[in-house]
Design a protein around this motif. Structure first.
Motif, mmCIF file in Angstrom:
data_model
loop_
_atom_site.group_PDB
_atom_site.id
_atom_site.type_symbol
_atom_site.label_atom_id
_atom_site.label_comp_id
_atom_site.label_asym_id
_atom_site.label_seq_id
_atom_site.Cartn_x
_atom_site.Cartn_y
_atom_site.Cartn_z
ATOM 1 N N ASP A 149 0.868 -1.179 0.000
ATOM 2 C CA ASP A 149 0.000 0.000 0.000
ATOM 3 C C ASP A 149 0.907 1.231 0.000
ATOM 4 N N PRO A 150 1.033 1.907 -1.158
ATOM 5 C CA PRO A 150 1.966 3.051 -1.212
ATOM 6 C C PRO A 150 1.463 4.289 -0.502
ATOM 7 N N GLY A 151 0.173 4.335 -0.128
ATOM 8 C CA GLY A 151 -0.362 5.529 0.520
ATOM 9 C C GLY A 151 -0.642 6.620 -0.494
ATOM 10 N N GLU A 152 -0.838 7.827 -0.002
ATOM 11 C CA GLU A 152 -1.189 8.950 -0.873
ATOM 12 C C GLU A 152 0.037 9.706 -1.382
ATOM 13 N N ASP A 153 1.115 9.696 -0.620
ATOM 14 C CA ASP A 153 2.309 10.439 -1.033
ATOM 15 C C ASP A 153 3.059 9.646 -2.094
ATOM 16 N N PRO A 154 3.706 10.336 -3.025
ATOM 17 C CA PRO A 154 4.502 9.636 -4.036
ATOM 18 C C PRO A 154 5.693 8.940 -3.393
ATOM 19 N N VAL A 155 6.047 7.795 -3.942
ATOM 20 C CA VAL A 155 7.131 6.969 -3.406
ATOM 21 C C VAL A 155 8.299 6.995 -4.376
ATOM 22 N N VAL A 156 9.473 7.261 -3.834
ATOM 23 C CA VAL A 156 10.696 7.178 -4.647
ATOM 24 C C VAL A 156 11.012 5.704 -4.877
ATOM 25 N N SER A 170 8.806 3.322 3.411
ATOM 26 C CA SER A 170 8.108 4.284 2.540
ATOM 27 C C SER A 170 6.761 3.757 2.083
ATOM 28 N N VAL A 171 6.504 2.454 2.219
ATOM 29 C CA VAL A 171 5.219 1.859 1.856
ATOM 30 C C VAL A 171 4.768 0.968 3.003
ATOM 31 N N THR A 172 3.492 0.693 3.006
ATOM 32 C CA THR A 172 2.919 -0.192 4.025
ATOM 33 C C THR A 172 2.846 -1.610 3.466
ATOM 34 N N LEU A 173 3.363 -2.563 4.211
ATOM 35 C CA LEU A 173 3.405 -3.967 3.782
ATOM 36 C C LEU A 173 2.501 -4.784 4.689
ATOM 37 N N THR A 174 1.593 -5.529 4.062
ATOM 38 C CA THR A 174 0.665 -6.382 4.800
ATOM 39 C C THR A 174 0.961 -7.845 4.464
#
Length: 429
Positions: free
Chosen positions: A369-376, A414-418
């Motif tokens: 889940d990368p969320g709302e912010d851009p991920v490098v 930087s991302v959410t991992l489930t």
């Protein structure tokens, strides 16, 4: 006889040596500095003759040649102009006496000797050593005088097998027949394995090769007290075995991760993971060590480095053969790890399923889940609609491998991992 032998040796070789009078003192100094025994047997105004006894370890075949080569090399290094006149391996003569058990006298004097020994051997008071059974019986009073606790002489008797069974010598014909039967049996088994196909032939050939190699390793081990195994070759390859296991384990990780497009230095590996990789790489390294030590032990035991006109070539051939096997075994291991990595990649793409373990590496199956912010990121876009494999990366960079897109590198946290169970499970959202 001057000089002393080492504590451990198998054969004694007697060399008849002739040396000029001018070189006699140098030869004596050489022999006194070696673990040899010697004595002067004759002298003339021109030369002196010595009997030099040299201890040799290994097989009886070639022992005299090995001793002669050893003596010549020692003379060449010391600059002694001595010449070998005769050489022979000393053979122990047959035993002149035999041990007879001293037993309590029994009433049944007609009991056969073998039956009497089988029934009463545990009651023996001791032994007398004599050439014949009659002589042994005559020594009973002397045995009692030296061992009064054994009882009176009239209550004891001597039992032993008939003298002809003691003095009989082994016939060389029996040895030749036994060797012929052994070769016939080996030939029959080889023919049967060949007829059965490769499934039976390969284990048979492996066993056939392993037996002499294990014998060679055994020769290296039992020669340790003699300081004959403390040469550079067995010492170096034994010391290098553990670093070779570690290095092969690292190579296994490298070629396995390369199938996923990941470098081994990009993954954070724990000590347990590296130990698992080293453990999986241990069998080929141990096999290579056994082959190398076995060849070295066989070459030393059968004096192959002293036979023929080119002993250096024989030793070099053994070293090259061991090196070829070592490289072949390590190459096969790396090929197997490469094939395993490719097989896992194909299985992930075709079947999905749970994460697979190999060489200390077991990725986790997660949803991203990368969320709302851009991920490098470095690599293809993040996959969010299906699970991916998560490799914990080094230097705060995590690796996410998708079976269709490949590997994507993102900064840690930087991302959410489930976590999920398999690659076929649906991702939330």
């Amino acid at each position: 006889m001057e000089g002393e032998f080492p504590r451990h040796y198998d054969h004694e070789v007697r060399l008849g040596v002739r040396v000029p009078q001018a070189q006699a003192a140098a030869l004596l100094a050489l022999m006194c500095g070696r673990p040899w025994r010697f004595r002067e047997v004759g002298a003339t105004p021109e030369h002196r003759d010595y009997d030099v006894h040299i201890p040799v370890s290994g097989a009886a075949l070639g022992a005299a040649v090995a001793a002669s080569v050893r003596f010549r090399k020692a003379c060449d290094r010391s600059g002694v102009d001595a010449r070998i006149v005769t050489s022979a391996r000393l053979r122990p003569g047959p035993a002149r006496t035999h041990a007879y058990l001293v037993l309590p006298r029994v009433a049944a004097d007609r009991i056969p000797a073998n039956v009497l020994l089988a029934l009463t051997w545990w009651r023996a008071r001791g032994r007398v050593h004599a050439e014949t059974l009659a002589e042994a019986r005559s020594l009973v009073p002397e045995f009692v005088a030296r061992n009064p606790e054994a009882g009176p002489a009239d209550s004891l008797t001597v039992a032993g097998l008939p003298d002809r069974m003691h003095t009989s010598e082994r016939s060389p014909v029996l040895g030749a027949v036994a060797l012929g039967v052994f070769l016939l049996v080996c030939g029959a088994v080889l023919l049967a394995a060949w007829s059965a196909g490769e499934a039976a032939l390969r284990p048979f050939l492996t066993t056939l090769v392993a037996v002499p190699l294990v014998f060679g390793v055994w020769q290296v081990l039992i020669r340790i007290p003699e300081s004959l195994a403390g040469t550079w070759f067995p010492l170096v390859i034994t010391v290098l075995a553990i670093p070779a296991m570690v290095a092969l384990g690292d190579f296994s990780l490298t070629v396995y991760l390369d199938a996923f497009g990941i470098g081994a230095n990009e993954v954070a590996l724990s000590g347990v993971s590296r130990f698992a990789a080293t453990t999986e790489s241990a069998p080929p390294v141990i096999q290579a060590l056994v082959v190398s030590l076995g060849l070295f032990g066989l070459v030393r035991h059968f004096h192959l480095v002293t036979l023929g006109v080119a002993p250096f070539l024989i030793g070099l051939a053994a070293v090259l053969l061991a090196l070829a096997y070592v490289l072949g075994a390590l190459t096969d291991q790396l090929r197997a790890d490469t094939a395993q990595g490719e097989a896992h990649v194909e299985a992930y793409r075709a079947e999905g399923g749970e994460a697979r373990f190999h060489a200390g590496v077991e990725p986790a199956v997660v949803c991203v889940d990368p969320g709302e912010d851009p991920v490098v990121r470095v690599g293809p876009p993040l996959t969010t609609d299906r699970p991916v494999l998560y490799f914990k990366g080094a230097k705060d960079v995590d690796l996410l491998w998708d079976r269709e897109e490949g590997v994507t590198r993102v900064p840690r946290f930087s991302v959410t991992l489930t976590p999920v169970d398999t690659l076929d499970d649906p991702c939330p959202g």
